[in-house]
Design a protein around this motif. Structure first.
Motif, mmCIF file in Angstrom:
data_model
loop_
_atom_site.group_PDB
_atom_site.id
_atom_site.type_symbol
_atom_site.label_atom_id
_atom_site.label_comp_id
_atom_site.label_asym_id
_atom_site.label_seq_id
_atom_site.Cartn_x
_atom_site.Cartn_y
_atom_site.Cartn_z
ATOM 1 N N GLU A 68 0.804 -1.219 0.000
ATOM 2 C CA GLU A 68 0.000 0.000 0.000
ATOM 3 C C GLU A 68 0.842 1.277 0.000
ATOM 4 O OE1 GLU A 68 -2.997 0.083 3.010
ATOM 5 O OE2 GLU A 68 -3.794 -1.887 2.478
ATOM 6 N N TYR A 69 2.019 1.209 0.615
ATOM 7 C CA TYR A 69 2.823 2.429 0.778
ATOM 8 C C TYR A 69 4.218 2.326 0.157
ATOM 9 C CZ TYR A 69 -0.739 3.472 4.288
ATOM 10 O OH TYR A 69 -1.926 3.700 4.935
ATOM 11 N N ASN A 70 4.479 1.195 -0.518
ATOM 12 C CA ASN A 70 5.814 0.970 -1.069
ATOM 13 C C ASN A 70 6.881 1.135 0.011
ATOM 14 O OD1 ASN A 70 7.531 0.282 -3.193
ATOM 15 N ND2 ASN A 70 7.917 2.424 -3.725
ATOM 16 N N CYS A 71 6.568 0.643 1.203
ATOM 17 C CA CYS A 71 7.440 0.798 2.368
ATOM 18 C C CYS A 71 8.592 -0.212 2.302
ATOM 19 C CB CYS A 71 6.621 0.596 3.644
ATOM 20 S SG CYS A 71 7.559 0.807 5.168
ATOM 21 N N GLU A 72 9.808 0.271 2.353
ATOM 22 C CA GLU A 72 10.973 -0.607 2.236
ATOM 23 C C GLU A 72 11.415 -1.190 3.576
ATOM 24 O OE1 GLU A 72 14.001 1.614 0.288
ATOM 25 O OE2 GLU A 72 12.939 1.682 -1.646
ATOM 26 N N ASN A 73 10.995 -0.599 4.670
ATOM 27 C CA ASN A 73 11.400 -1.081 5.990
ATOM 28 C C ASN A 73 10.178 -1.222 6.903
ATOM 29 O OD1 ASN A 73 11.153 1.724 5.776
ATOM 30 N ND2 ASN A 73 12.432 2.070 7.598
ATOM 31 N N PRO A 74 9.225 -2.090 6.557
ATOM 32 C CA PRO A 74 7.968 -2.178 7.315
ATOM 33 C C PRO A 74 8.149 -2.586 8.765
ATOM 34 C CG PRO A 74 8.205 -4.061 5.846
ATOM 35 C CD PRO A 74 9.288 -3.090 5.468
ATOM 36 N N GLU A 75 9.242 -3.266 9.064
ATOM 37 C CA GLU A 75 9.481 -3.679 10.454
ATOM 38 C C GLU A 75 9.654 -2.492 11.392
ATOM 39 O OE1 GLU A 75 13.361 -3.432 8.258
ATOM 40 O OE2 GLU A 75 11.422 -4.419 7.876
ATOM 41 N N ASP A 76 9.916 -1.323 10.836
ATOM 42 C CA ASP A 76 10.054 -0.121 11.661
ATOM 43 C C ASP A 76 8.705 0.512 12.005
ATOM 44 O OD1 ASP A 76 12.804 -0.372 11.568
ATOM 45 O OD2 ASP A 76 13.056 1.062 9.928
ATOM 46 N N TYR A 77 7.616 -0.051 11.447
ATOM 47 C CA TYR A 77 6.302 0.569 11.611
ATOM 48 C C TYR A 77 5.273 -0.365 12.256
ATOM 49 C CZ TYR A 77 8.240 4.077 8.485
ATOM 50 O OH TYR A 77 9.036 5.051 7.932
ATOM 51 N N VAL A 78 5.655 -1.599 12.564
ATOM 52 C CA VAL A 78 4.728 -2.580 13.136
ATOM 53 C C VAL A 78 5.279 -3.043 14.480
ATOM 54 C CG1 VAL A 78 3.538 -4.784 12.803
ATOM 55 C CG2 VAL A 78 4.059 -3.334 10.818
ATOM 56 N N PHE A 79 4.444 -2.921 15.538
ATOM 57 C CA PHE A 79 4.940 -3.191 16.891
ATOM 58 C C PHE A 79 3.979 -4.083 17.673
ATOM 59 C CE2 PHE A 79 6.287 1.034 15.531
ATOM 60 C CZ PHE A 79 7.663 0.951 15.690
ATOM 61 N N ASP A 80 4.533 -5.104 18.281
ATOM 62 C CA ASP A 80 3.796 -5.932 19.234
ATOM 63 C C ASP A 80 3.693 -5.138 20.529
ATOM 64 O OD1 ASP A 80 2.861 -7.748 21.077
ATOM 65 O OD2 ASP A 80 4.318 -9.310 20.607
ATOM 66 N N ILE A 81 2.485 -4.761 20.898
ATOM 67 C CA ILE A 81 2.298 -3.887 22.053
ATOM 68 C C ILE A 81 2.669 -4.575 23.363
ATOM 69 C CG2 ILE A 81 -0.090 -4.403 22.673
ATOM 70 C CD1 ILE A 81 1.439 -0.892 22.232
ATOM 71 N N HIS A 82 2.843 -5.899 23.318
ATOM 72 C CA HIS A 82 3.195 -6.632 24.533
ATOM 73 C C HIS A 82 4.674 -6.489 24.892
ATOM 74 C CE1 HIS A 82 -0.476 -8.669 23.021
ATOM 75 N NE2 HIS A 82 -0.814 -8.516 24.280
ATOM 76 N N ASP A 83 5.443 -5.873 23.999
ATOM 77 C CA ASP A 83 6.793 -5.471 24.377
ATOM 78 C C ASP A 83 6.692 -4.604 25.636
ATOM 79 O OD1 ASP A 83 9.780 -4.737 23.480
ATOM 80 O OD2 ASP A 83 8.749 -2.889 24.094
ATOM 81 N N ASP A 84 7.531 -4.882 26.618
ATOM 82 C CA ASP A 84 7.400 -4.272 27.942
ATOM 83 C C ASP A 84 7.312 -2.753 27.890
ATOM 84 O OD1 ASP A 84 7.372 -6.712 29.145
ATOM 85 O OD2 ASP A 84 9.499 -6.726 29.662
ATOM 86 N N ASP A 85 8.216 -2.118 27.153
ATOM 87 C CA ASP A 85 8.242 -0.656 27.107
ATOM 88 C C ASP A 85 7.006 -0.096 26.410
ATOM 89 O OD1 ASP A 85 10.649 -0.596 28.437
ATOM 90 O OD2 ASP A 85 11.849 -0.541 26.597
#
Length: 212
Positions: A68-85
């Motif tokens: 949808e966005y031609n995003c080359e680094n999608p891992e920088d935009y998707v987060f598991d909210i269960h990460d402690d911080d």
């Protein structure tokens, strides 16, 4: 094993129950799932299903952002909210009632707040905690809130795994509120029973890993 999101996406058009000219009462249920009230499953099984559903959903969101966005680094935009911080930040902001935060790569603002429900079968009425439902009901959050259903994850059933996106479930789905024995309130959503017309996107999944 590598997870692959290779299936085609379809759009299922739904209508409120009883609307004139709509499909018969079993038609939408057949498309969107049957009742899934399996009891007595072990904590280990539940953990395995939830973990697999999370992996699939994150990979799916990577693929969606790329398409949808031609995003080359999608891992920088998707987060598991269960990460402690991240969980603590969301809790401090009183919006901890979801599982995955997706940032819009163009605006750099929240794009989707995803509540994920994973099942070994084709689930129809997944329970949602009261806190999750409160988050989904917030006026400023409703349009960002998605309920994702990842179903048919058992490999011993003859059904194809899928991921289904339901936007703004608070506005779309009919619900039943119930009190649990430990005096906790939860909401049972029916993902086949809609309050208004909607378009639901469903994607077939090709994975090299399912759960027994």
């Amino acid at each position: 094993d590598e997870l692959k999101i290779e299936g085609d996406s379809i759009t299922i058009r739904t209508e409120p129950e009883g609307k004139s000219g709509s499909e018969d009462s079993n038609s939408v249920t057949n498309k969107l799932g049957s009742s899934d009230s399996i009891s007595g499953v072990s904590a280990g099984y539940r953990t395995k299903v939830d973990k697999l559903g999370m992996q699939i959903t994150i990979q799916y969101e990577y693929s969606r952002l790329q398409n949808e966005y031609n995003c080359e680094n999608p891992e920088d935009y998707v987060f598991d909210i269960h990460d402690d911080d991240l969980y603590q930040d969301a809790k401090d902001d009183d919006i901890a009632g979801f599982d995955i935060l997706v940032i819009n790569p163009e605006s750099n603002k929240a794009g989707r707040l995803i509540e994920l429900k994973s099942s070994g079968h084709d689930t129809r009425t997944p329970p949602v905690t009261w806190n999750e439902w409160k988050t989904a009901s917030e006026d400023e959050i409703q349009e960002l809130f998605y309920l994702y259903i990842v179903g048919n994850l058992r490999k011993d059933i003859n059904s194809e795994p899928y991921l289904r996106e339901i936007p703004n479930p608070f506005q779309l789905l009919n619900t039943e509120t119930r009190e649990r024995k430990e005096v906790k309130k939860e909401v049972k959503v029916d993902v086949t029973d809609f309050k208004k017309e909607a378009e639901i996107k469903e994607t077939s999944l090709s994975t090299s890993e399912n759960t027994d």
